[in-house]
Design a protein around this motif. Structure first.
Motif, PDB file in Angstrom:
ATOM      1  N   TRP A  44      33.502  37.244  44.790  1.00 36.93           N
ATOM      2  CA  TRP A  44      34.333  38.150  45.578  1.00 36.93           C
ATOM      3  C   TRP A  44      35.445  37.329  46.230  1.00 36.93           C
ATOM      4  O   TRP A  44      35.196  36.293  46.814  1.00 36.93           O
ATOM      5  N   MET A  45      36.668  37.835  46.142  1.00 33.97           N
ATOM      6  CA  MET A  45      37.809  37.178  46.761  1.00 33.97           C
ATOM      7  C   MET A  45      38.559  38.187  47.621  1.00 33.97           C
ATOM      8  O   MET A  45      38.458  39.399  47.408  1.00 33.97           O
TER       9      MET A  45
ATOM     10  N   LEU B  35      23.878  44.661  56.000  1.00 31.42           N
ATOM     11  CA  LEU B  35      23.510  43.456  56.743  1.00 31.42           C
ATOM     12  C   LEU B  35      24.635  42.868  57.603  1.00 31.42           C
ATOM     13  O   LEU B  35      24.419  42.572  58.784  1.00 31.42           O
ATOM     14  N   PRO B  36      25.859  42.667  57.078  1.00 26.49           N
ATOM     15  CA  PRO B  36      26.903  42.077  57.919  1.00 26.49           C
ATOM     16  C   PRO B  36      27.245  42.926  59.134  1.00 26.49           C
ATOM     17  O   PRO B  36      27.582  42.394  60.196  1.00 26.49           O
ATOM     18  N   LEU B  37      27.162  44.252  58.993  1.00 28.26           N
ATOM     19  CA  LEU B  37      27.456  45.139  60.117  1.00 28.26           C
ATOM     20  C   LEU B  37      26.332  45.116  61.142  1.00 28.26           C
ATOM     21  O   LEU B  37      26.571  45.022  62.354  1.00 28.26           O
ATOM     22  N   GLU B  38      25.099  45.182  60.651  1.00 33.03           N
ATOM     23  CA  GLU B  38      23.967  45.220  61.576  1.00 33.03           C
ATOM     24  C   GLU B  38      23.785  43.885  62.294  1.00 33.03           C
ATOM     25  O   GLU B  38      23.207  43.842  63.374  1.00 33.03           O
ATOM     26  N   ALA B  39      24.306  42.810  61.703  1.00 35.54           N
ATOM     27  CA  ALA B  39      24.284  41.517  62.391  1.00 35.54           C
ATOM     28  C   ALA B  39      25.159  41.535  63.640  1.00 35.54           C
ATOM     29  O   ALA B  39      24.992  40.706  64.540  1.00 35.54           O
ATOM     30  N   HIS B  40      26.080  42.509  63.717  1.00 38.76           N
ATOM     31  CA  HIS B  40      26.933  42.675  64.900  1.00 38.76           C
ATOM     32  C   HIS B  40      26.513  43.904  65.700  1.00 38.76           C
ATOM     33  O   HIS B  40      27.322  44.480  66.439  1.00 38.76           O
ATOM     34  N   ASP B  41      25.260  44.310  65.540  1.00 35.41           N
ATOM     35  CA  ASP B  41      24.697  45.436  66.299  1.00 35.41           C
ATOM     36  C   ASP B  41      25.450  46.736  66.056  1.00 35.41           C
ATOM     37  O   ASP B  41      25.621  47.557  66.972  1.00 35.41           O
ATOM     38  N   ILE B  42      25.922  46.921  64.834  1.00 33.58           N
ATOM     39  CA  ILE B  42      26.544  48.190  64.455  1.00 33.58           C
ATOM     40  C   ILE B  42      25.488  49.030  63.755  1.00 33.58           C
ATOM     41  O   ILE B  42      24.997  48.651  62.685  1.00 33.58           O
ATOM     42  N   PRO B  43      25.086  50.149  64.323  1.00 35.14           N
ATOM     43  CA  PRO B  43      24.103  51.008  63.649  1.00 35.14           C
ATOM     44  C   PRO B  43      24.757  51.689  62.449  1.00 35.14           C
ATOM     45  O   PRO B  43      25.841  52.265  62.564  1.00 35.14           O
TER      46      PRO B  43
ATOM     47  N   ALA C 286      31.977  44.514  53.594  1.00 34.49           N
ATOM     48  CA  ALA C 286      31.770  44.680  55.029  1.00 34.49           C
ATOM     49  C   ALA C 286      32.095  43.384  55.770  1.00 34.49           C
ATOM     50  O   ALA C 286      32.772  43.391  56.810  1.00 34.49           O
ATOM     51  N   ALA C 287      31.628  42.263  55.220  1.00 36.15           N
ATOM     52  CA  ALA C 287      31.900  40.967  55.845  1.00 36.15           C
ATOM     53  C   ALA C 287      33.398  40.657  55.838  1.00 36.15           C
ATOM     54  O   ALA C 287      33.945  40.118  56.805  1.00 36.15           O
ATOM     55  N   SER C 288      34.062  41.011  54.744  1.00 41.19           N
ATOM     56  CA  SER C 288      35.497  40.754  54.630  1.00 41.19           C
ATOM     57  C   SER C 288      36.282  41.553  55.658  1.00 41.19           C
ATOM     58  O   SER C 288      37.251  41.048  56.253  1.00 41.19           O
TER      59      SER C 288
ATOM     60  N   ALA D  90      39.424  41.520  60.684  1.00 49.84           N
ATOM     61  CA  ALA D  90      39.595  41.960  62.074  1.00 49.84           C
ATOM     62  C   ALA D  90      39.580  40.768  63.021  1.00 49.84           C
ATOM     63  O   ALA D  90      40.359  40.707  63.982  1.00 49.84           O
ATOM     64  N   GLU D  91      38.710  39.794  62.747  1.00 48.86           N
ATOM     65  CA  GLU D  91      38.649  38.588  63.573  1.00 48.86           C
ATOM     66  C   GLU D  91      39.969  37.825  63.482  1.00 48.86           C
ATOM     67  O   GLU D  91      40.508  37.370  64.507  1.00 48.86           O
ATOM     68  N   ARG D  92      40.521  37.701  62.289  1.00 46.46           N
ATOM     69  CA  ARG D  92      41.777  36.976  62.108  1.00 46.46           C
ATOM     70  C   ARG D  92      42.925  37.654  62.843  1.00 46.46           C
ATOM     71  O   ARG D  92      43.862  36.992  63.296  1.00 46.46           O
TER      72      ARG D  92
END
Length: 388
Positions: A185-186, A252-260, A217-219, A224-226
């Motif tokens: 993935w790029m 997983l990437p969303l729930e790692a940030h407490d996003i239900p 999701a991670a991307s 957003a962080e950038r």
């Protein structure tokens, strides 16, 4: 459930369950199919592929793994995605190793992640030993561990998404694991659509965002962080914008940030669309107003089953009134709800006139002289809605 529209012809089709809602699509693959399913139910779709898939036909890592497996046969091969398995065979063909790879795979146990991968295996002239109908990698892992794999070589066709604990568990059980990375993935070549989707999410101009892969999701979170807006994105997804994921790995990437997140029971596009179709209308509280039934959706309003398109300023006013249905809301407060309205309360009167026209029923909103405006909530509903 939805009554037919009451247009002049009297024969308008029923309002779609997602009419008036806007849904973001982050998928790079099968995005057209997902978008079509959503539009068929009435939604507006904003497509912003958060990633692009890069095949590894020229990648030395995939070539090395392929040669290693041809030279030294594994005991088990786990195929995880149909597109990945086909890509592996096609890449091997391009290197002149296709037949050697297939001959080797005919000698070993092949496990498929699910029915779609099984189809790709059969199309290559091979036969799988087993696959779980659930498409759960956890079930594949459970079967391997129950059978015992100590001392076995297990080749796992990787597919760009995390396999939480899968490879680690195999190694802990004594297996030698060979990863087969078929594609990567790029980031998308054009980041503009992703930025527009982020802006729309933060502004609550989207009602839902769909995710069909964990890397997407991670991307999105990384972008957003950038841009310095991850906190705003997290707040929107936690409280106002529905994050709909095709399955638990994607989430997983969303729930790692407490996003239900919301996920369908079957990890397919169809059930994902059905989930969105059920959840978004369920978030709308119908209001009995002036003898009519009012549903305030994302960018439109349904009045007695008829979809009415409302300008953004009108939607802002209507939402401000609906936060306290039946209560008078001052012009000064309504002015603050208008985007870029300045200090002139005349802007409220102009936007209100356009809102009433758009609703097609001026009596839905009452003017309270020298005080402001109120939704004409039916008296019998005061006890239920009046406390807003």
């Amino acid at each position: 459930m939805h009554r037919e529209q009451t247009g002049a012809a009297g024969d308008e089709p029923p309002v779609g369950p997602l009419a008036g809602f806007t849904v973001g699509v982050t998928a790079a693959r099968r995005a057209d199919e997902l978008g079509a399913l959503l539009r068929r139910r009435g939604a507006e779709v904003m497509h912003a592929p958060a990633l692009r898939i890069v095949p590894l036909a020229d990648d030395s890592e995939l070539l090395a793994a392929t040669k290693q497996l041809i030279d030294s046969a594994p005991d088990v091969v786990v195929a995880t995605t149909a597109i990945g398995f086909r890509g592996w065979v096609e890449a091997a063909d391009g290197w002149g190793l296709g037949e050697a790879l297939l001959d080797r795979l005919r000698e070993v146990r092949v496990l498929a992640r699910g029915p779609k991968v099984r189809g790709a295996i059969r199309a290559a002239g091979l036969t799988e030993e087993w696959y779980p109908a659930s498409e759960s990698m956890a079930e594949v892992l459970e079967r391997l561990l129950e059978e015992g794999i100590e001392g076995n070589r297990v080749a796992v066709q990787l597919h760009g998404e995390p396999l939480p604990g899968f490879i680690e568990s195999l190694r802990a059980a004594g297996a030698e694991v060979v990863g087969v990375p078929v594609y990567r993935w790029m980031p998308p070549e054009d980041i503009g659509p992703v930025d527009r989707l982020l802006d729309a999410t933060v502004a609550r101009a989207l009602d839902a965002v769909t995710f069909t892969s964990a890397p997407a999701a991670a991307s999105l979170l990384d972008r957003a962080e950038r841009r310095g807006m991850r906190g705003e994105l997290l707040d929107a997804l936690r409280h106002d914008v529905l994050p709909a994921c095709v399955g638990p790995v994607t989430a997983l990437p969303l729930e790692a940030h407490d996003i239900p997140t919301s996920q369908p029971e079957r990890f397919r596009l169809g059930p994902l669309v059905q989930l969105v179709t059920a959840e978004l209308p369920g978030r709308v509280r119908p209001l009995p107003v002036a003898g009519r039934r009012l549903e305030i959706r994302g960018h439109a309003v349904v009045v007695d089953g008829e979809l009415r398109t409302v300008p953004p300023a009108g939607m802002a006013l209507l939402r401000a009134l609906a936060r306290r249905p039946g209560w008078v809301v001052a012009r000064s407060e309504l002015l603050r709800s208008l985007p870029g309205a300045g200090r002139d309360e005349h802007a409220v009167e102009t936007a209100m006139a356009r809102l009433r026209t758009a609703l097609g029923s001026p009596k839905l909103i009452q003017t309270v002289v020298k005080r402001g405006y109120r939704l004409a909530l039916d008296p019998s509903a005061d006890t239920k809605y009046g406390g807003g």
